[in-house]
Design a protein around this motif. Structure first.
Motif, PDB file in Angstrom:
ATOM      1  N   PHE A   1       0.836  -1.201  -0.066  1.00 24.47           N
ATOM      2  CA  PHE A   1       0.239  -0.014   0.080  1.00 24.47           C
ATOM      3  C   PHE A   1       0.935   1.364  -0.152  1.00 24.47           C
ATOM      4  O   PHE A   1       1.966   1.275   0.404  1.00 24.47           O
ATOM      5  CB  PHE A   1      -1.144  -0.039   1.240  1.00 24.47           C
ATOM      6  N   HIS A   2       0.347   2.387  -0.475  1.00 25.00           N
ATOM      7  CA  HIS A   2       1.119   3.790  -0.737  1.00 25.00           C
ATOM      8  C   HIS A   2       0.826   4.235   0.693  1.00 25.00           C
ATOM      9  O   HIS A   2      -0.302   5.101   0.756  1.00 25.00           O
ATOM     10  CB  HIS A   2       0.510   4.300  -1.668  1.00 25.00           C
ATOM     11  N   ASP A   3       1.638   4.319   1.556  1.00 23.17           N
ATOM     12  CA  ASP A   3       1.553   5.312   2.900  1.00 23.17           C
ATOM     13  C   ASP A   3       1.985   6.835   2.681  1.00 23.17           C
ATOM     14  O   ASP A   3       3.099   6.964   3.152  1.00 23.17           O
ATOM     15  CB  ASP A   3       2.422   4.316   4.050  1.00 23.17           C
ATOM     16  N   GLU A   4       0.942   7.408   2.102  1.00 22.73           N
ATOM     17  CA  GLU A   4       1.463   8.658   1.657  1.00 22.73           C
ATOM     18  C   GLU A   4       1.840   9.574   2.905  1.00 22.73           C
ATOM     19  O   GLU A   4       2.613  10.293   2.842  1.00 22.73           O
ATOM     20  CB  GLU A   4       0.458   9.120   0.785  1.00 22.73           C
ATOM     21  N   ASN A   5       1.222   9.267   3.875  1.00 18.97           N
ATOM     22  CA  ASN A   5       1.218  10.158   5.212  1.00 18.97           C
ATOM     23  C   ASN A   5       2.279   9.625   6.181  1.00 18.97           C
ATOM     24  O   ASN A   5       2.376   9.945   7.253  1.00 18.97           O
ATOM     25  CB  ASN A   5       0.164  10.487   5.782  1.00 18.97           C
ATOM     26  N   GLU A   6       2.725   8.518   5.907  1.00 19.31           N
ATOM     27  CA  GLU A   6       3.696   7.626   6.706  1.00 19.31           C
ATOM     28  C   GLU A   6       3.358   7.516   8.174  1.00 19.31           C
ATOM     29  O   GLU A   6       4.432   7.503   9.103  1.00 19.31           O
ATOM     30  CB  GLU A   6       5.278   8.435   6.821  1.00 19.31           C
ATOM     31  N   ASN A   7       2.183   7.029   8.222  1.00 17.54           N
ATOM     32  CA  ASN A   7       1.631   6.870   9.626  1.00 17.54           C
ATOM     33  C   ASN A   7       1.412   5.259   9.785  1.00 17.54           C
ATOM     34  O   ASN A   7       0.868   4.959  10.746  1.00 17.54           O
ATOM     35  CB  ASN A   7       0.153   7.380   9.693  1.00 17.54           C
ATOM     36  N   LEU A   8       2.166   4.441   8.975  1.00 18.52           N
ATOM     37  CA  LEU A   8       2.330   3.161   9.261  1.00 18.52           C
ATOM     38  C   LEU A   8       0.834   2.199   8.989  1.00 18.52           C
ATOM     39  O   LEU A   8       0.951   0.920   9.405  1.00 18.52           O
ATOM     40  CB  LEU A   8       2.937   2.640  10.618  1.00 18.52           C
ATOM     41  N   LYS A   9      -0.118   2.944   8.466  1.00 19.83           N
ATOM     42  CA  LYS A   9      -1.250   2.179   8.451  1.00 19.83           C
ATOM     43  C   LYS A   9      -1.954   2.717   7.123  1.00 19.83           C
ATOM     44  O   LYS A   9      -1.761   3.580   6.712  1.00 19.83           O
ATOM     45  CB  LYS A   9      -2.199   2.452   9.486  1.00 19.83           C
ATOM     46  N   LEU A  10      -2.867   1.741   6.613  1.00 14.65           N
ATOM     47  CA  LEU A  10      -3.767   1.863   5.316  1.00 14.65           C
ATOM     48  C   LEU A  10      -4.797   2.930   5.863  1.00 14.65           C
ATOM     49  O   LEU A  10      -5.779   2.348   6.565  1.00 14.65           O
ATOM     50  CB  LEU A  10      -4.109   0.809   4.852  1.00 14.65           C
ATOM     51  N   ASP A  11      -4.784   4.078   5.306  1.00 14.18           N
ATOM     52  CA  ASP A  11      -5.992   4.954   5.525  1.00 14.18           C
ATOM     53  C   ASP A  11      -7.152   4.363   4.937  1.00 14.18           C
ATOM     54  O   ASP A  11      -7.078   4.214   3.591  1.00 14.18           O
ATOM     55  CB  ASP A  11      -5.476   6.419   5.485  1.00 14.18           C
ATOM     56  N   THR A  12      -8.419   4.667   5.565  1.00 10.29           N
ATOM     57  CA  THR A  12      -9.851   4.078   4.856  1.00 10.29           C
ATOM     58  C   THR A  12     -10.901   5.400   5.220  1.00 10.29           C
ATOM     59  O   THR A  12     -10.699   6.026   6.090  1.00 10.29           O
ATOM     60  CB  THR A  12     -10.181   2.991   5.443  1.00 10.29           C
ATOM     61  N   ASN A  13     -11.692   5.343   4.542  1.00 11.87           N
ATOM     62  CA  ASN A  13     -12.996   6.225   4.854  1.00 11.87           C
ATOM     63  C   ASN A  13     -13.674   5.571   5.851  1.00 11.87           C
ATOM     64  O   ASN A  13     -13.440   4.536   6.224  1.00 11.87           O
ATOM     65  CB  ASN A  13     -13.530   6.699   3.656  1.00 11.87           C
ATOM     66  N   TRP A  14     -14.891   6.311   6.167  1.00 12.51           N
ATOM     67  CA  TRP A  14     -15.893   5.800   7.056  1.00 12.51           C
ATOM     68  C   TRP A  14     -16.270   4.591   6.925  1.00 12.51           C
ATOM     69  O   TRP A  14     -16.842   3.546   7.860  1.00 12.51           O
ATOM     70  CB  TRP A  14     -16.766   6.768   7.583  1.00 12.51           C
ATOM     71  N   ILE A  15     -16.474   4.105   5.678  1.00 12.79           N
ATOM     72  CA  ILE A  15     -16.890   2.464   5.322  1.00 12.79           C
ATOM     73  C   ILE A  15     -15.708   1.593   5.215  1.00 12.79           C
ATOM     74  O   ILE A  15     -16.368   0.505   4.599  1.00 12.79           O
ATOM     75  CB  ILE A  15     -18.168   2.624   4.273  1.00 12.79           C
ATOM     76  N   GLY A  16     -14.352   1.949   5.187  1.00  8.81           N
ATOM     77  CA  GLY A  16     -13.501   1.183   4.763  1.00  8.81           C
ATOM     78  C   GLY A  16     -12.963   0.839   3.658  1.00  8.81           C
ATOM     79  O   GLY A  16     -12.146   0.039   3.358  1.00  8.81           O
ATOM     80  N   ILE A  17     -13.205   1.871   2.740  1.00  6.37           N
ATOM     81  CA  ILE A  17     -12.647   1.977   1.569  1.00  6.37           C
ATOM     82  C   ILE A  17     -11.181   2.612   1.490  1.00  6.37           C
ATOM     83  O   ILE A  17     -11.223   3.864   2.097  1.00  6.37           O
ATOM     84  CB  ILE A  17     -13.362   2.611   0.368  1.00  6.37           C
TER      85      ILE A  17
END
Length: 162
Positions: free
Chosen positions: A105-121
């Motif tokens: 995954f592309h960790d654009e903000n380097e927070n070590l997690k896959l960021d998703t929206n409120w429904i998980g996309i």
């Protein structure tokens, strides 16, 4: 003569003890085996290239999974790589040959997690080996599975954004 006799007796006793010691240390042991320990099984090196990253911000994160049970839960190996010109490459060495599935995954903000929206996309890009896609979620292990042979292997993943 008494002194020489005692010295000769002491020398004889010492030689006798030395002979006993050498016998105890292996004179009666079987000869060493000419067989050597079997060589370690050959290992694999996996080069993972990810393309189609929308920018050079952050890191590309990678994980290798060995089974359906561990897929997207417990990685057997992982790493990250800097992005340059929309591409990133990671080399993982000393891996056991066999079936694997790769995720990135592309960790654009380097927070070590896959960021998703409120429904998980996912808000960040994702990719899987064999460019596997899922329906209403990630792909299945079997759809992303590669057979990793001993020696070097290169696989390319194409990043997708939703």
């Amino acid at each position: 003569m008494g002194r020489e006799h005692r010295a000769l007796g002491a020398l004889t006793a010492a030689l006798a003890l030395l002979g006993i010691a050498s016998a105890a240390l292996g004179a009666d042991a079987p000869p060493p085996s000419s067989e050597q320990a079997p060589p370690a099984p050959p290992k694999a090196t996996l080069t993972i290239e990810v393309t189609n990253l929308r920018n050079d911000k952050g890191l590309a994160r990678f994980a290798i999974y060995r089974s359906k049970q561990d897929f997207l839960k417990s990685a057997a190996a992982s790493g990250s790589a800097r992005i340059k010109d929309g591409k990133a490459t990671l080399v993982l060495e000393n891996l056991e040959p066999g079936p694997v599935a790769v995720s990135s995954f592309h960790d654009e903000n380097e927070n070590l997690k896959l960021d998703t929206n409120w429904i998980g996309i996912p808000k960040e890009g994702t990719s899987f080996s064999r460019d596997a896609k899922g329906f209403m979620g990630p792909p299945k292990f079997d759809n992303a599975k590669l057979e990793l042979p001993a020696g070097p292997t290169v696989t390319t993943l194409k990043m997708s954004y939703y």
